[in-house]
Scaffold this motif. Sequence first.
Motif, PDB file in Angstrom:
ATOM      1  N   GLU A 140      65.504  93.751  58.807  1.00 40.93           N
ATOM      2  CA  GLU A 140      66.972  93.200  58.452  1.00 40.93           C
ATOM      3  C   GLU A 140      66.643  91.779  57.767  1.00 40.93           C
ATOM      4  N   PRO A 141      66.544  91.762  56.537  1.00 41.07           N
ATOM      5  CA  PRO A 141      66.425  90.651  55.711  1.00 41.07           C
ATOM      6  C   PRO A 141      67.456  89.726  55.815  1.00 41.07           C
ATOM      7  N   ASP A 142      66.822  88.271  55.781  1.00 38.12           N
ATOM      8  CA  ASP A 142      67.791  87.137  55.792  1.00 38.12           C
ATOM      9  C   ASP A 142      68.237  86.914  54.403  1.00 38.12           C
ATOM     10  N   LEU A 143      69.223  87.213  54.210  1.00 42.77           N
ATOM     11  CA  LEU A 143      70.236  86.868  53.105  1.00 42.77           C
ATOM     12  C   LEU A 143      70.142  85.569  52.593  1.00 42.77           C
ATOM     13  N   PHE A 144      70.106  84.515  53.645  1.00 41.29           N
ATOM     14  CA  PHE A 144      70.252  83.162  53.181  1.00 41.29           C
ATOM     15  C   PHE A 144      68.869  82.625  52.541  1.00 41.29           C
ATOM     16  N   GLN A 145      67.677  83.336  53.315  1.00 43.63           N
ATOM     17  CA  GLN A 145      66.239  82.964  52.835  1.00 43.63           C
ATOM     18  C   GLN A 145      66.111  83.683  51.653  1.00 43.63           C
ATOM     19  N   ILE A 146      66.615  84.865  51.183  1.00 44.45           N
ATOM     20  CA  ILE A 146      66.394  85.505  49.991  1.00 44.45           C
ATOM     21  C   ILE A 146      67.013  84.602  48.820  1.00 44.45           C
ATOM     22  N   ASN A 147      68.471  84.271  49.411  1.00 50.11           N
ATOM     23  CA  ASN A 147      69.114  83.180  48.190  1.00 50.11           C
ATOM     24  C   ASN A 147      68.194  82.152  47.900  1.00 50.11           C
ATOM     25  N   ARG A 148      67.721  81.327  48.851  1.00 53.77           N
ATOM     26  CA  ARG A 148      66.910  80.228  48.687  1.00 53.77           C
ATOM     27  C   ARG A 148      65.675  80.446  47.931  1.00 53.77           C
ATOM     28  N   LEU A 149      64.911  81.417  48.123  1.00 54.25           N
ATOM     29  CA  LEU A 149      63.891  81.792  47.331  1.00 54.25           C
ATOM     30  C   LEU A 149      63.995  82.110  46.029  1.00 54.25           C
ATOM     31  N   LEU A 150      65.172  82.981  45.545  1.00 44.86           N
ATOM     32  CA  LEU A 150      65.372  83.289  44.340  1.00 44.86           C
ATOM     33  C   LEU A 150      65.858  82.019  43.601  1.00 44.86           C
ATOM     34  N   GLY A 151      66.363  81.094  44.358  1.00 44.29           N
ATOM     35  CA  GLY A 151      66.857  79.673  43.525  1.00 44.29           C
ATOM     36  C   GLY A 151      65.547  78.857  43.346  1.00 44.29           C
ATOM     37  N   GLN A 152      64.462  79.149  44.183  1.00 42.94           N
ATOM     38  CA  GLN A 152      63.183  78.426  43.656  1.00 42.94           C
ATOM     39  C   GLN A 152      62.620  78.712  42.272  1.00 42.94           C
ATOM     40  N   ASP A 153      63.065  80.123  41.839  1.00 40.61           N
ATOM     41  CA  ASP A 153      62.182  80.481  40.560  1.00 40.61           C
ATOM     42  C   ASP A 153      63.164  80.841  39.585  1.00 40.61           C
ATOM     43  N   PRO A 154      63.265  79.696  38.688  1.00 40.84           N
ATOM     44  CA  PRO A 154      64.321  79.944  37.355  1.00 40.84           C
ATOM     45  C   PRO A 154      64.230  81.289  36.767  1.00 40.84           C
ATOM     46  N   VAL A 155      63.043  82.208  36.669  1.00 39.76           N
ATOM     47  CA  VAL A 155      62.807  83.162  35.874  1.00 39.76           C
ATOM     48  C   VAL A 155      63.663  84.114  36.738  1.00 39.76           C
ATOM     49  N   LEU A 156      63.400  84.372  37.783  1.00 42.64           N
ATOM     50  CA  LEU A 156      63.911  85.263  38.783  1.00 42.64           C
ATOM     51  C   LEU A 156      65.425  85.016  38.947  1.00 42.64           C
ATOM     52  N   THR A 157      65.956  83.889  38.741  1.00 42.01           N
ATOM     53  CA  THR A 157      67.205  83.876  38.786  1.00 42.01           C
ATOM     54  C   THR A 157      67.933  84.288  37.601  1.00 42.01           C
ATOM     55  N   THR A 158      67.176  83.842  36.313  1.00 44.81           N
ATOM     56  CA  THR A 158      67.769  84.298  35.140  1.00 44.81           C
ATOM     57  C   THR A 158      67.905  85.881  34.928  1.00 44.81           C
ATOM     58  N   ARG A 159      66.519  86.472  35.477  1.00 49.02           N
ATOM     59  CA  ARG A 159      66.659  87.952  35.400  1.00 49.02           C
ATOM     60  C   ARG A 159      67.831  88.851  36.275  1.00 49.02           C
ATOM     61  N   LEU A 160      68.015  87.984  37.402  1.00 49.65           N
ATOM     62  CA  LEU A 160      69.147  88.544  38.367  1.00 49.65           C
ATOM     63  C   LEU A 160      70.540  88.449  37.647  1.00 49.65           C
ATOM     64  N   LEU A 161      70.639  87.190  37.029  1.00 45.45           N
ATOM     65  CA  LEU A 161      72.141  87.020  36.464  1.00 45.45           C
ATOM     66  C   LEU A 161      72.205  88.074  35.100  1.00 45.45           C
ATOM     67  N   GLN A 162      70.915  88.230  34.419  1.00 48.22           N
ATOM     68  CA  GLN A 162      71.060  89.241  33.336  1.00 48.22           C
ATOM     69  C   GLN A 162      71.209  90.754  33.659  1.00 48.22           C
ATOM     70  N   LEU A 163      70.548  91.050  35.039  1.00 44.05           N
ATOM     71  CA  LEU A 163      70.933  92.354  35.567  1.00 44.05           C
ATOM     72  C   LEU A 163      72.532  92.644  35.945  1.00 44.05           C
ATOM     73  N   VAL A 164      72.822  91.725  36.584  1.00 43.26           N
ATOM     74  CA  VAL A 164      74.287  91.648  36.841  1.00 43.26           C
ATOM     75  C   VAL A 164      75.215  91.798  35.496  1.00 43.26           C
ATOM     76  N   GLY A 165      75.021  90.855  34.559  1.00 40.46           N
ATOM     77  CA  GLY A 165      75.768  90.764  33.324  1.00 40.46           C
ATOM     78  C   GLY A 165      75.608  92.202  32.581  1.00 40.46           C
ATOM     79  N   THR A 166      74.471  93.155  32.762  1.00 38.21           N
ATOM     80  CA  THR A 166      74.446  94.336  32.134  1.00 38.21           C
ATOM     81  C   THR A 166      75.237  95.359  33.159  1.00 38.21           C
ATOM     82  N   ALA A 167      75.188  95.097  34.123  1.00 39.90           N
ATOM     83  CA  ALA A 167      75.613  96.158  35.112  1.00 39.90           C
ATOM     84  C   ALA A 167      77.126  95.992  35.075  1.00 39.90           C
TER      85      ALA A 167
END
Length: 274
Positions: A31-58
Amino acid sequence: MELASLLQSPAALPSIPRVIALLLAELDRDEPDLFQINRLLGQDPVLTTRLLQLVGTAHHQRQKPITSVGEAMALVGLQQVREMAYAAAATSAFRQVGNVDMPRFWRYSLNVAKLTRHLAQDVRHPVSPFTAGLLHGLGMLVMHLGMPRQMEELDRRMPLYAPQRHSAEYELVGYNYAQVGADLARAWQLPQALVDILEHQDAPFERDSYEPLSGILHLAVWRCRAMEMGYTDEDLAQTFPDTTALALKMDLHDVLDRDPIAWTTRQEVDALTG
Protein backbone atom coordinates in the motif's frame (compact mmCIF):
# COMPACT_ATOMS: atom_id res chain seq x y z
CA MET A 1 36.37 -14.25 -12.93
CA GLU A 2 33.89 -16.05 -10.68
CA LEU A 3 30.41 -14.60 -10.39
CA ALA A 4 30.85 -13.90 -6.66
CA SER A 5 34.05 -11.94 -7.35
CA LEU A 6 32.41 -9.96 -10.12
CA LEU A 7 29.55 -8.97 -7.83
CA GLN A 8 31.96 -7.81 -5.12
CA SER A 9 33.61 -5.34 -7.48
CA PRO A 10 32.45 -1.75 -6.74
CA ALA A 11 33.12 -0.75 -10.35
CA ALA A 12 30.82 -3.48 -11.69
CA LEU A 13 27.89 -2.83 -9.35
CA PRO A 14 26.93 0.85 -9.42
CA SER A 15 24.41 2.04 -6.86
CA ILE A 16 21.04 3.70 -7.40
CA PRO A 17 20.72 7.36 -6.39
CA ARG A 18 19.23 7.56 -2.89
CA VAL A 19 16.01 9.36 -3.86
CA ILE A 20 15.26 6.83 -6.59
CA ALA A 21 16.01 3.92 -4.24
CA LEU A 22 13.60 5.34 -1.64
CA LEU A 23 10.99 5.95 -4.33
CA LEU A 24 11.22 2.37 -5.62
CA ALA A 25 10.97 0.99 -2.10
CA GLU A 26 7.80 3.00 -1.51
CA LEU A 27 6.28 2.11 -4.88
CA ASP A 28 6.88 -1.60 -4.25
CA ARG A 29 5.03 -1.60 -0.91
CA ASP A 30 1.64 -3.35 -0.79
CA GLU A 31 0.00 0.00 0.00
CA PRO A 32 2.25 2.83 -1.25
CA ASP A 33 2.01 6.17 0.54
CA LEU A 34 1.00 8.67 -2.14
CA PHE A 35 2.10 11.63 -0.05
CA GLN A 36 5.58 10.10 0.35
CA ILE A 37 5.81 9.31 -3.38
CA ASN A 38 4.79 12.88 -4.21
CA ARG A 39 7.43 14.22 -1.80
CA LEU A 40 10.21 12.01 -3.18
CA LEU A 41 9.39 12.87 -6.78
CA GLY A 42 9.50 16.54 -5.85
CA GLN A 43 13.05 16.14 -4.52
CA ASP A 44 14.39 15.09 -7.92
CA PRO A 45 13.97 17.67 -10.71
CA VAL A 46 14.86 15.10 -13.39
CA LEU A 47 12.15 12.70 -12.21
CA THR A 48 9.64 15.53 -12.01
CA THR A 49 10.46 16.61 -15.56
CA ARG A 50 10.17 13.04 -16.86
CA LEU A 51 6.81 12.61 -15.17
CA LEU A 52 5.44 15.83 -16.64
CA GLN A 53 6.78 14.84 -20.08
CA LEU A 54 5.11 11.44 -19.72
CA VAL A 55 1.79 13.11 -18.96
CA GLY A 56 2.26 15.58 -21.78
CA THR A 57 2.81 12.75 -24.26
CA ALA A 58 -0.10 10.63 -23.03
CA HIS A 59 -2.53 13.52 -22.66
CA HIS A 60 -1.34 15.92 -25.36
CA GLN A 61 -4.90 16.97 -26.23
CA ARG A 62 -5.57 18.52 -22.82
CA GLN A 63 -6.18 22.26 -23.03
CA LYS A 64 -4.80 22.95 -19.55
CA PRO A 65 -1.14 21.91 -19.06
CA ILE A 66 -0.21 19.75 -16.08
CA THR A 67 2.34 21.50 -13.86
CA SER A 68 2.24 19.59 -10.55
CA VAL A 69 3.48 16.14 -9.56
CA GLY A 70 0.18 15.33 -7.82
CA GLU A 71 -1.90 16.05 -10.92
CA ALA A 72 0.50 14.08 -13.10
CA MET A 73 0.39 11.03 -10.80
CA ALA A 74 -3.40 11.10 -10.81
CA LEU A 75 -3.43 10.99 -14.61
CA VAL A 76 -0.83 8.34 -15.37
CA GLY A 77 -1.24 6.05 -12.33
CA LEU A 78 1.28 4.35 -10.07
CA GLN A 79 2.23 1.65 -12.58
CA GLN A 80 3.63 4.17 -15.04
CA VAL A 81 5.32 6.08 -12.23
CA ARG A 82 6.93 2.80 -11.13
CA GLU A 83 8.13 2.04 -14.66
CA MET A 84 9.55 5.55 -14.92
CA ALA A 85 11.40 5.13 -11.60
CA TYR A 86 12.95 1.83 -12.70
CA ALA A 87 14.08 3.44 -15.95
CA ALA A 88 15.62 6.33 -14.01
CA ALA A 89 17.46 3.89 -11.73
CA ALA A 90 18.96 2.02 -14.67
CA THR A 91 19.98 5.02 -16.75
CA SER A 92 21.39 6.88 -13.73
CA ALA A 93 23.55 3.91 -12.71
CA PHE A 94 24.90 3.19 -16.20
CA ARG A 95 25.89 6.38 -17.99
CA GLN A 96 28.94 5.09 -19.85
CA VAL A 97 30.22 1.51 -20.06
CA GLY A 98 33.54 0.86 -21.77
CA ASN A 99 33.17 0.41 -25.51
CA VAL A 100 29.42 -0.27 -25.38
CA ASP A 101 27.38 2.03 -27.64
CA MET A 102 24.97 3.26 -24.95
CA PRO A 103 22.35 4.91 -27.21
CA ARG A 104 22.15 1.64 -29.15
CA PHE A 105 21.93 -0.35 -25.90
CA TRP A 106 19.00 1.73 -24.61
CA ARG A 107 17.27 1.65 -28.00
CA TYR A 108 17.55 -2.14 -28.00
CA SER A 109 16.38 -2.33 -24.36
CA LEU A 110 13.38 -0.11 -25.05
CA ASN A 111 12.46 -2.33 -28.00
CA VAL A 112 12.61 -5.41 -25.76
CA ALA A 113 10.48 -3.58 -23.16
CA LYS A 114 7.87 -2.62 -25.74
CA LEU A 115 7.71 -6.08 -27.30
CA THR A 116 7.55 -7.82 -23.91
CA ARG A 117 4.60 -5.61 -22.97
CA HIS A 118 2.98 -6.27 -26.36
CA LEU A 119 3.30 -10.05 -26.06
CA ALA A 120 2.15 -10.05 -22.41
CA GLN A 121 -0.80 -7.73 -22.79
CA ASP A 122 -3.57 -10.32 -22.35
CA VAL A 123 -2.34 -11.81 -19.06
CA ARG A 124 -1.67 -10.47 -15.54
CA HIS A 125 1.94 -10.79 -14.41
CA PRO A 126 3.71 -10.35 -11.03
CA VAL A 127 5.79 -7.42 -12.34
CA SER A 128 5.49 -4.95 -15.18
CA PRO A 129 6.45 -6.65 -18.49
CA PHE A 130 7.82 -3.31 -19.69
CA THR A 131 10.11 -3.04 -16.66
CA ALA A 132 11.34 -6.62 -17.06
CA GLY A 133 12.16 -5.91 -20.69
CA LEU A 134 13.88 -2.60 -19.98
CA LEU A 135 16.10 -4.04 -17.23
CA HIS A 136 16.74 -7.45 -18.79
CA GLY A 137 20.13 -6.57 -20.27
CA LEU A 138 21.79 -4.74 -17.37
CA GLY A 139 23.90 -7.83 -16.70
CA MET A 140 25.60 -7.19 -20.04
CA LEU A 141 26.76 -3.81 -18.76
CA VAL A 142 27.90 -5.20 -15.41
CA MET A 143 30.03 -7.81 -17.19
CA HIS A 144 31.64 -5.13 -19.36
CA LEU A 145 32.40 -3.03 -16.29
CA GLY A 146 33.76 -5.90 -14.22
CA MET A 147 35.74 -7.81 -16.85
CA PRO A 148 36.37 -5.35 -19.70
CA ARG A 149 39.20 -7.21 -21.43
CA GLN A 150 37.36 -10.53 -21.52
CA MET A 151 34.16 -8.90 -22.79
CA GLU A 152 35.97 -6.85 -25.43
CA GLU A 153 37.61 -10.03 -26.69
CA LEU A 154 34.24 -11.80 -26.72
CA ASP A 155 32.66 -8.83 -28.51
CA ARG A 156 35.12 -9.37 -31.36
CA ARG A 157 34.20 -13.05 -31.65
CA MET A 158 30.48 -12.83 -30.89
CA PRO A 159 28.56 -9.56 -31.33
CA LEU A 160 26.95 -8.19 -28.18
CA TYR A 161 23.43 -8.56 -29.61
CA ALA A 162 23.80 -11.95 -31.24
CA PRO A 163 20.98 -14.27 -30.06
CA GLN A 164 23.63 -16.87 -29.17
CA ARG A 165 25.57 -14.43 -26.99
CA HIS A 166 24.29 -15.82 -23.66
CA SER A 167 25.70 -19.25 -24.55
CA ALA A 168 29.07 -17.77 -25.51
CA GLU A 169 29.25 -15.91 -22.19
CA TYR A 170 28.45 -19.09 -20.29
CA GLU A 171 31.15 -21.04 -22.13
CA LEU A 172 33.71 -18.32 -21.40
CA VAL A 173 33.09 -17.64 -17.68
CA GLY A 174 30.49 -20.15 -16.45
CA TYR A 175 27.55 -17.72 -16.23
CA ASN A 176 25.90 -15.11 -18.43
CA TYR A 177 24.19 -11.75 -18.38
CA ALA A 178 20.91 -13.21 -17.08
CA GLN A 179 22.43 -14.45 -13.81
CA VAL A 180 24.51 -11.28 -13.45
CA GLY A 181 21.46 -9.08 -14.03
CA ALA A 182 19.48 -11.03 -11.45
CA ASP A 183 22.22 -10.54 -8.87
CA LEU A 184 22.33 -6.84 -9.65
CA ALA A 185 18.57 -6.72 -9.02
CA ARG A 186 19.13 -8.48 -5.68
CA ALA A 187 21.83 -5.98 -4.75
CA TRP A 188 19.42 -3.16 -5.56
CA GLN A 189 16.77 -4.93 -3.43
CA LEU A 190 14.30 -5.11 -6.30
CA PRO A 191 11.24 -7.39 -5.94
CA GLN A 192 12.02 -11.11 -5.85
CA ALA A 193 9.56 -11.80 -8.66
CA LEU A 194 11.56 -9.48 -10.93
CA VAL A 195 14.84 -11.11 -9.84
CA ASP A 196 13.47 -14.55 -10.75
CA ILE A 197 12.25 -13.41 -14.17
CA LEU A 198 15.60 -11.84 -15.02
CA GLU A 199 17.51 -14.88 -13.81
CA HIS A 200 15.54 -17.39 -15.89
CA GLN A 201 15.08 -15.36 -19.07
CA ASP A 202 17.90 -17.10 -20.95
CA ALA A 203 16.56 -20.64 -20.40
CA PRO A 204 13.00 -20.43 -19.06
CA PHE A 205 12.36 -24.19 -19.23
CA GLU A 206 15.71 -25.54 -18.10
CA ARG A 207 15.56 -24.74 -14.38
CA ASP A 208 13.22 -25.67 -11.54
CA SER A 209 11.37 -22.36 -11.43
CA TYR A 210 9.33 -21.20 -14.41
CA GLU A 211 7.42 -17.95 -14.69
CA PRO A 212 5.57 -17.35 -17.99
CA LEU A 213 6.91 -13.82 -18.18
CA SER A 214 10.44 -15.26 -18.37
CA GLY A 215 9.38 -17.10 -21.51
CA ILE A 216 7.75 -14.01 -23.00
CA LEU A 217 10.89 -12.02 -22.24
CA HIS A 218 12.98 -14.75 -23.88
CA LEU A 219 10.97 -14.41 -27.10
CA ALA A 220 11.16 -10.61 -27.06
CA VAL A 221 14.92 -10.69 -26.52
CA TRP A 222 15.36 -13.11 -29.42
CA ARG A 223 13.28 -10.92 -31.74
CA CYS A 224 15.04 -7.67 -30.87
CA ARG A 225 18.51 -9.20 -31.05
CA ALA A 226 17.64 -10.67 -34.44
CA MET A 227 16.58 -7.22 -35.59
CA GLU A 228 19.84 -5.69 -34.32
CA MET A 229 21.74 -8.35 -36.26
CA GLY A 230 19.75 -7.82 -39.46
CA TYR A 231 18.37 -11.37 -39.68
CA THR A 232 16.67 -12.44 -42.87
CA ASP A 233 13.34 -14.27 -42.91
CA GLU A 234 15.25 -17.52 -43.26
CA ASP A 235 17.46 -16.68 -40.26
CA LEU A 236 14.36 -15.88 -38.20
CA ALA A 237 12.69 -19.17 -39.07
CA GLN A 238 15.83 -21.20 -38.31
CA THR A 239 16.59 -19.59 -34.93
CA PHE A 240 13.05 -19.11 -33.58
CA PRO A 241 12.78 -20.42 -29.96
CA ASP A 242 9.91 -22.74 -30.83
CA THR A 243 9.97 -24.73 -27.57
CA THR A 244 9.39 -21.60 -25.50
CA ALA A 245 6.80 -20.31 -27.94
CA LEU A 246 4.92 -23.61 -27.90
CA ALA A 247 4.66 -23.53 -24.10
CA LEU A 248 3.18 -20.03 -24.34
CA LYS A 249 0.87 -21.05 -27.20
CA MET A 250 2.53 -18.61 -29.58
CA ASP A 251 4.10 -18.97 -32.99
CA LEU A 252 6.58 -17.08 -35.12
CA HIS A 253 3.92 -14.78 -36.54
CA ASP A 254 2.77 -13.75 -33.05
CA VAL A 255 6.29 -12.59 -32.21
CA LEU A 256 6.91 -10.91 -35.57
CA ASP A 257 3.52 -9.17 -35.58
CA ARG A 258 4.90 -5.77 -34.67
CA ASP A 259 4.40 -2.61 -36.71
CA PRO A 260 7.89 -1.26 -37.58
CA ILE A 261 6.70 2.28 -36.84
CA ALA A 262 6.40 1.31 -33.16
CA TRP A 263 10.12 0.55 -32.78
CA THR A 264 12.12 2.94 -30.66
CA THR A 265 13.22 6.29 -32.07
CA ARG A 266 16.28 8.36 -31.19
CA GLN A 267 13.97 10.89 -29.54
CA GLU A 268 12.68 8.18 -27.19
CA VAL A 269 16.23 7.18 -26.29
CA ASP A 270 17.11 10.81 -25.58
CA ALA A 271 14.03 11.18 -23.39
CA LEU A 272 14.94 8.02 -21.46
CA THR A 273 18.56 8.97 -20.83
CA GLY A 274 18.20 12.74 -20.57
